[in-house]
Design a protein around this motif. Structure first.
Motif, PDB file in Angstrom:
ATOM      1  N   SER A 734       4.401  21.392 -30.320  1.00 31.80           N
ATOM      2  CA  SER A 734       5.023  21.055 -31.598  1.00 31.80           C
ATOM      3  C   SER A 734       6.226  21.958 -31.807  1.00 31.80           C
ATOM      4  CB  SER A 734       4.034  21.195 -32.762  1.00 31.80           C
ATOM      5  OG  SER A 734       3.641  22.542 -32.932  1.00 31.80           O
ATOM      6  N   ASP A 756       6.966  19.665 -37.420  1.00 35.75           N
ATOM      7  CA  ASP A 756       6.577  18.763 -36.336  1.00 35.75           C
ATOM      8  C   ASP A 756       7.712  17.805 -35.996  1.00 35.75           C
ATOM      9  OD1 ASP A 756       5.065  17.633 -34.359  1.00 35.75           O
ATOM     10  OD2 ASP A 756       3.736  16.517 -35.683  1.00 35.75           O
ATOM     11  N   ASN A 759       6.962  14.934 -33.828  1.00 30.45           N
ATOM     12  CA  ASN A 759       5.808  14.139 -34.270  1.00 30.45           C
ATOM     13  C   ASN A 759       4.715  14.122 -33.200  1.00 30.45           C
ATOM     14  OD1 ASN A 759       4.703  12.674 -36.454  1.00 30.45           O
ATOM     15  ND2 ASN A 759       5.007  10.755 -35.354  1.00 30.45           N
ATOM     16  N   SER A 760       4.483  15.310 -32.628  1.00 27.36           N
ATOM     17  CA  SER A 760       3.582  15.413 -31.476  1.00 27.36           C
ATOM     18  C   SER A 760       2.340  16.237 -31.766  1.00 27.36           C
ATOM     19  CB  SER A 760       4.342  16.046 -30.305  1.00 27.36           C
ATOM     20  OG  SER A 760       4.883  17.300 -30.679  1.00 27.36           O
ATOM     21  N   ARG A 761       2.163  16.653 -33.006  1.00 27.14           N
ATOM     22  CA  ARG A 761       1.022  17.506 -33.347  1.00 27.14           C
ATOM     23  C   ARG A 761      -0.224  16.629 -33.489  1.00 27.14           C
ATOM     24  NH1 ARG A 761       0.534  22.701 -34.751  1.00 27.14           N
ATOM     25  NH2 ARG A 761      -1.237  23.321 -36.030  1.00 27.14           N
ATOM     26  N   LYS A 762      -0.792  16.280 -32.359  1.00 28.70           N
ATOM     27  CA  LYS A 762      -1.948  15.387 -32.303  1.00 28.70           C
ATOM     28  C   LYS A 762      -3.005  15.997 -31.382  1.00 28.70           C
ATOM     29  CE  LYS A 762       1.118  11.373 -32.707  1.00 28.70           C
ATOM     30  NZ  LYS A 762       1.566  10.086 -32.081  1.00 28.70           N
ATOM     31  N   GLN A 779      -4.339  12.726 -35.782  1.00 27.26           N
ATOM     32  CA  GLN A 779      -3.140  13.328 -36.354  1.00 27.26           C
ATOM     33  C   GLN A 779      -3.349  13.469 -37.852  1.00 27.26           C
ATOM     34  OE1 GLN A 779       0.530  11.035 -36.150  1.00 27.26           O
ATOM     35  NE2 GLN A 779       1.776  12.898 -36.169  1.00 27.26           N
ATOM     36  N   ARG A 781      -1.313  14.972 -40.179  1.00 28.11           N
ATOM     37  CA  ARG A 781      -0.114  14.742 -40.972  1.00 28.11           C
ATOM     38  C   ARG A 781       1.043  14.411 -40.059  1.00 28.11           C
ATOM     39  NH1 ARG A 781       2.090  19.815 -44.174  1.00 28.11           N
ATOM     40  NH2 ARG A 781       2.830  20.327 -42.082  1.00 28.11           N
ATOM     41  N   GLN A 782       1.818  13.418 -40.425  1.00 23.98           N
ATOM     42  CA  GLN A 782       2.970  13.030 -39.636  1.00 23.98           C
ATOM     43  C   GLN A 782       4.130  13.998 -39.880  1.00 23.98           C
ATOM     44  OE1 GLN A 782       3.774   8.942 -40.620  1.00 23.98           O
ATOM     45  NE2 GLN A 782       1.696   8.265 -40.189  1.00 23.98           N
ATOM     46  N   ARG A 783       5.191  13.822 -39.090  1.00 26.87           N
ATOM     47  CA  ARG A 783       6.385  14.665 -39.232  1.00 26.87           C
ATOM     48  C   ARG A 783       6.851  14.701 -40.689  1.00 26.87           C
ATOM     49  NH1 ARG A 783       9.712  12.664 -35.320  1.00 26.87           N
ATOM     50  NH2 ARG A 783       9.921  10.823 -36.616  1.00 26.87           N
ATOM     51  N   GLN A 784       7.247  15.896 -41.144  1.00 20.77           N
ATOM     52  CA  GLN A 784       7.639  16.062 -42.542  1.00 20.77           C
ATOM     53  C   GLN A 784       8.972  16.788 -42.644  1.00 20.77           C
ATOM     54  OE1 GLN A 784       4.791  17.015 -45.926  1.00 20.77           O
ATOM     55  NE2 GLN A 784       5.729  19.001 -45.612  1.00 20.77           N
TER      56      GLN A 784
END
Length: 817
Positions: A734, A756, A759-762, A779, A781-784
């Motif tokens: 991430s 993130d 958008n890879s924090r899974k 996942q 939370r999605q990219r913020q």
């Protein structure tokens, strides 16, 4: 893969600087004490700068909580300056130092012209080193602006926060989280959720305590994380206001105010946040027959829509009873309301991957959480430096009420509306803490400490599951899942420790006794599960200073992990009918013996802090997976059940280092790397859970000052793959990005950060059982993207000292635990 390789190369690059060894020669000591001339109170973090006669900085340091300092130099003539923000600087010019020199009590006067330049958020060195802990200062981390306590912890060296919010220290989740040195309602009933509610702006620093002394609770086999909240110390009225907005929807604001007079200090921190945090998960299961051949498949996908309104306020008064004693009272109030929708879609397929059935399960859940906490602290400093008495009392009450409505539909091969379900949880917790610490210096270089603590906790959880009766069109209590848990746990502790410094060698020896009285009652069956036990927890911390720039530490501690109430409560989760979790009322604590060997070395532009550690645990709590056949909508269905048991013993070995490198004035690099191996041995239900796991993680932070005084910070993180007895987890990368600019004559700061970025924090994992293989992805939370604005009044943000000016980015105090 490119990101992974990049992080590895940079980790190696910053670990091998071209730095020359520091000179070693005989040193003598300069000592003294710095106080506020008006209040006569000691000034902590006052700066002592020692310069040669040509103006070059030779060395320096800062004062401790008692306002005292000790700095070693070689014989010579120096200009010695004592500085503290908003106070007039005192300089001893052409001071000849031929032997140990005591500058005595140094009284600083308020500088009226600089009161508008008070530094509340100090941009101090990222990490300070103490004998038994590392201190991470939050002030300079742009990537957490507008974030939460979870975001702060996820940027602390040695600490990771996974996609579900679980906090780990050196890859171990058995970590104790304190607030201002005590258990707190800010951690709440559900721990990780509460950490997402505490705003990052309220946090001053985080203490990472991997080898705790006897002063600290024995709870937490991996160690302790102590979150220290902000409390202004500057004279007069000052404060800051922060507003933030982001996508996905995230809006909030906070106010930090402080007013200090000669007799009292008033402080408050209040914040509100609205957040929409969409998430998703998937779980694909392959089923095997008795011969091990594939029989069929089930694929599940879940979508989470979470809307939360959160309000936090904390205010207090510190009243100075005399020049040497104070009484501080604080009140904390926290309230949140959540509206969550979880949609689970399951597809059942035959051996040829032909779809047989599709069904959908939707859970609508409302959560209302509320916490109020009162705390009182009395501190008495006696005439002798370091001689003090500290007394604490704390009372807290937390409630958490949730109501969920679950609808269930078959959508293929035909549409069928199955019976709905309702479930609710009413949870209430009451906590009382009474604590005392007494420190007695014995001579100039040794001290004795004694303390006690009573931590009393009562919790009631009423869990109700209601099924729908189509004949009566009414809901009825499903007694197979409903239950009421009464939990009471009282912990009584006493400790004593002795520390001494002999030239360059220091030691701190301690012993702590804790008695645990735990009572559990399951009201529905009137079953009681009571346990009471007393354990001793010795601690040893040793330190050796080779010179000003090089030191070695060795720590030993015995720790335990008491199972929390959610691990003990045997109710089952209901989001999915085919993949459930439940607790175990018979769990015992995990006990761990921990050893930690640390090495610190400073060069002019580079600091290396490293350690080797070993932990041996018995009664280790592991999640095991079992299976059951249940009727779901009159269809026999295989159910996967996960629950914790005292399964195994575990040996954990590891190596970590943290580096700070400043190649140029406009570029700073921080890197942390942790490599660990765990060997687990255990068996459950004739299934071996033996595992030999090797994993690692690294975090790189780059901070660059761009033209126009724009700060650019990039944080890259990589968690290596890991393997357990029944599962494997893939590696995860991430990247966070942030830009910051001071405006309005440095009274305001505008920042933009992206959490993130890729958008890879899974979390991607595979779990095994004798008849199944499950491949999952989650996942939280999605990219913020967040935009933040901070305005300071009667303050001015100061530029930090360059690392290497005098202490290379850290300090070391032998007895500050």
């Amino acid at each position: 893969m490119k990101d992974f390789i990049f992080l590895i190369l940079v980790s190696i690059f910053v670990s091998i600087p071209n730095a020359k060894s520091a000179e070693t020669f005989e040193k003598i000591s300069i000592t003294g004490k710095v106080i506020d001339n008006e209040t006569k109170l000691p000034l902590e973090y006052a700066t002592i700068v020692i310069k040669s006669l040509n103006g070059d900085i030779v060395t320096g340091g800062i004062t401790d909580v008692n306002g005292t300092f000790e700095i070693q130099v070689s014989k010579g003539t120096y200009n010695i300056s004592i500085e503290f923000i908003s106070f007039k600087t005192i300089t001893f010019k052409n001071k000849e130092i031929t032997g140990n020199t005591d500058l005595g009590i140094i009284s600083l006067d308020i500088d009226a012209e600089s009161l508008e330049e008070i530094e509340i958020i100090a941009e101090k060195s990222t990490v300070e080193i103490r004998l038994d802990k590392k201190i991470y200062n939050v002030g300079k981390d742009m990537t957490v602006k507008g974030g939460t306590a979870s975001d702060v912890l996820d940027n602390v060296p040695s600490v990771t926060v996974d996609v579900e919010g679980n906090v780990s220290l050196r890859g171990n989740e058995n970590v104790r989280i304190l607030v201002n040195g005590k258990p707190s309602g800010l951690v709440g009933l559900s721990g990780t959720d509460a950490l997402r509610q505490l705003p990052a702006d309220a946090i001053e620093k985080v203490e990472v305590i991997t080898s705790p002394s006897a002063r600290y609770d024995a709870e937490g086999t991996a160690g302790i994380l102590n979150i220290v909240l902000r409390k202004g110390k500057a004279q007069g009225f000052n404060g800051s206001i922060t507003a933030s907005a982001g996508n996905p929807d995230n809006f909030g604001g906070s106010v930090n105010l402080n007013y200090r007079t000669n007799k009292a200090n008033f402080f408050t921190s209040t914040g509100y946040n609205y957040r929409n945090a969409p998430g998703n998960s998937s779980n694909n299961v392959t089923f095997f027959d008795e011969l091990g051949a594939v029989s069929n498949y089930r694929n599940e996908k879940s979508k989470y829509e979470r809307e939360n309104n959160r309000f936090n306020t904390r205010f207090g008064i510190e009243y100075f009873l005399s020049d040497n004693s104070s009484l501080t009272g604080t009140v904390l109030y926290r309230k949140s309301k959540g509206d969550d929708i979880s949609t689970n879609v399951s597809n059942e397929l035959d051996l040829g991957n032909i779809l047989n059935r599709t069904y959908e399960r939707v859970e609508f859940e409302d959560d209302d959480d509320e916490t109020i906490e009162y705390a009182l602290n009395y501190t008495k400093d006696f005439k002798k430096d370091g001689h003090k008495l500290i007394l604490d009392f704390q009372y807290g009450k937390s409630t958490e009420n949730s109501l969920a409505f679950i609808s269930d539909y078959d959508t293929y091969p035909s549409y069928i509306e199955n019976a709905p379900e309702k479930n609710s949880t009413d949870e209430e917790s009451k906590d009382i803490l009474i604590k005392g610490d007494y420190v007695l210096p014995l001579g100039e270089n040794s001290q004795f400490e004694f303390g006690f603590k009573a931590d009393l906790n009562q919790l009631n959880t009423d869990y109700l599951v209601e099924d729908f009766d189509e004949n009566t069109n009414q809901f009825y209590n499903n007694t197979n899942f409903s239950n009421t848990l009464d939990f009471e746990q009282n912990i009584y502790s006493i400790y004593s420790q002795y520390g001494k410094k002999i030239n360059k060698f220091s030691y701190l020896l301690g012993l702590r006794s804790e008695t645990t009285d735990r009572k559990i009652n399951l009201a529905q069956t009137n079953e009681n599960y009571n346990k009471k036990f007393t354990e001793l927890f010795p601690t040893v911390n040793l330190g050796l200073e080779f010179n000003d720039s090089e030191s070695l530490t060795l720590g030993y501690s015995r720790r335990l992990r008491r199972p929390r109430h959610w691990f003990l409560n045997p109710f089952e989760s209901r989001t999915s009918e085919t993949y459930v979790r439940k607790g175990n009322v018979n769990l015992d604590p995990t006990y761990t013996n921990s050893f930690d060997l640390g090495y610190l070395k400073r060069w002019e532009k580079f600091t290396l802090n490293s350690s080797i550690y070993y932990q041996h645990a018995i009664n280790n709590i592991e999640m095991v997976q079992t299976e059951d056949i249940r009727l779901i909508n009159d269809v026999p269905t295989l159910i996967i059940i996960r629950n914790p048991v005292n399964l195994s013993s575990q040996d954990r070995y590891g190596f970590e280092f943290t580096t700070n490198y400043t190649p140029f004035k406009w570029w700073r690099l921080n890197n942390s790397f942790n490599f660990f191996k765990s060997v687990t041995e255990g068996e459950f239900d004739n299934i071996s859970y033996d595992a030999d796991n090797v994993s690692w993680f690294t975090r790189m932070v780059s901070r660059v000052t761009l033209p126009g005084k724009i700060d650019w910070q990039t944080t890259g993180f990589y968690m290596g793959p890991s393997e357990g007895a029944q599962s494997k987890r893939e590696g995860m990368v991430s990247v966070n990005l942030a830009f910051s600019k001071d405006i309005m004559n440095e009274k305001g700061t505008l920042s933009l950060n992206v959490s993130d970025l890729l958008n890879s924090r899974k979390r991607k994992s595979t779990s095994y059982s004798p008849t199944t293989e499950s491949v999952g992805e989650f996942q939280w939370r999605q990219r913020q993207i967040m935009l933040n604005f901070t305005y300071r009044f009667n303050q001015k943000k100061k530029r930090e000292r360059q690392q290497g000016d005098y202490d290379g980015g850290g300090e070391e105090e032998m007895f500050k635990a």
